[in-house]
Design an enzyme around this catalytic site. Sequence first.
Site, short mmCIF file in Angstrom:
data_model
loop_
_atom_site.label_atom_id
_atom_site.label_comp_id
_atom_site.label_asym_id
_atom_site.label_seq_id
_atom_site.Cartn_x
_atom_site.Cartn_y
_atom_site.Cartn_z
N GLU A 295 0.84 -1.22 0.00
CA GLU A 295 0.00 0.00 0.00
C GLU A 295 0.87 1.26 0.00
OE1 GLU A 295 -3.26 0.15 -0.42
OE2 GLU A 295 -3.51 -2.02 -0.37
N CYS B 110 2.23 -4.31 -10.36
CA CYS B 110 3.30 -4.86 -11.18
C CYS B 110 2.80 -6.09 -11.94
CB CYS B 110 4.47 -5.25 -10.28
SG CYS B 110 5.84 -5.99 -11.15
N CYS C 125 10.02 -2.22 -10.14
CA CYS C 125 9.47 -1.48 -8.99
C CYS C 125 10.58 -0.92 -8.10
CB CYS C 125 8.51 -2.38 -8.22
SG CYS C 125 7.12 -2.91 -9.25
ZN ZN Z 1 -2.62 -2.76 -4.70
ZN ZN Z 2 7.39 -5.23 -9.53
#
Ligand code: ZN
Ligand code: ZN
Length: 325
Positions: free
Chosen positions: A230, A240, A267
Site C-alpha cells: 500500500e 506490477c 518497482c
Molecule cells: Zn494494490
Molecule cells: Zn514489480
Amino acid sequence: MRSITVPTAILLAFSMSFTPPTVSERSDAIGSTKDLPEALRKALEPGVDFEAIPTPQPGDWLAVHRETGQSFDRFAKSNPNRPSKTRRKIYLQPLGQFPDGQVPLVVTLKEYAGAYFAMDVEVLPRLALSGDKITTRTNPYTKNRQILTGDVLAILRKNLPEDAFCLLAITMEDLYPEPSWNFVFGQALLRGRVGVYSFARYDPAFYGAKRGSDYEKILLRRSGKVLVHETAHMFGLLHCIYFRCVVNGSNHLKESDSRPLHLCPVCLRKLQYSIEFDVIDRYRHLFRFYQKVGFDNDAQWIANRLTHILGTEAAQAIIRQETIH
Ligand SMILES: [Zn+2]
Ligand SMILES: [Zn+2]
C-alpha cells in the site's frame, strides 16, 4: 486532486485474459540503465533472483482485473508524488482496538517501513472508532463488523501532518469500500497521500481457525507485506505485471501469501528514483531486520542479491557485519 483509488481485493464475475510479458518486454519495462551508477545498474539486472510472473489461475488478480502495466518510463512520466524536504515522513495511524500483544506489531512495522523505504517513520496516537464519523455495517455473508474505507480516508486527509509524505491507517477491523463489495484488504489514494489497510483477514481467527504457534510471525509477514504494497501505491506505483513482486495485485489470501516481500527490478527502480536511497544500504538494513524477526528465507534472498551486485567477497563482508550471532 485526482482521486484514483487502488483497491487490493474485489470479487468480480467476468474474466480477463492476461499473457505474461516476454523477457524483452520485462527488460523494456526496467528501461535503459546504462547511465546509472554501477551498484544501481547491477541491482536492476534481473539475474536469477527474480521470477517471471506466472499465468494467473482462475480467480487470481490478473484473471479478473485488466492491468496494462506501468513501465519505469511510464511511471517517471506520470509525475508521481516524491518525498521532499517538507514532505518527508511516513506516518502510521493505528485505528480502533489492537488486541493485547499486538502493540509490538505496530512498533515492528514502523521499523520495517523505515528499512524498506529508507525514510523516517512515525506512529501517531491510536484513533478510536467511536466518536468519529465512520460508517460501519455487518457483512451480510460473514456477519462480522466492517468499516467504510472512504470515511477513514476522509479523516486521514483532514489529519495529514504537514511533513507527511503519506499517512497510512492500520487496523484489525475488516474493511469495505462500497456497499456492493464484500470486503477490501486495503485502499489508497494514489495522489491523496492517504491509505488504510486491515490485518483482520490475515489472522487465522478471522476464519474461525486456531492460531498456531507461528501465528505472530505469519501476521507480521502478511501485515508487513500489505504495508509495503500500500505504501508503494503512495509513491504512484501501479500494480506490477512483470515479475513476482510485492507490488503484484492480489485477489485472495493464498495469492497474497504467495507474493514475495521483495521489489522486482521495475518497482525497485521506481522507488529508488523517487526516494534516491542507496540500494546497498537499503539491502543491508533489510537483511538485519529479516534476521531479527526470523524471516530467514528473505534474509537469504538479500544475501544472494548482494552477492549478485557486489560479488562474493564484498557481499560476504556485509553479511558477516550484519549477521546476528
Ligand atoms: Zn494494490
Ligand atoms: Zn514489480
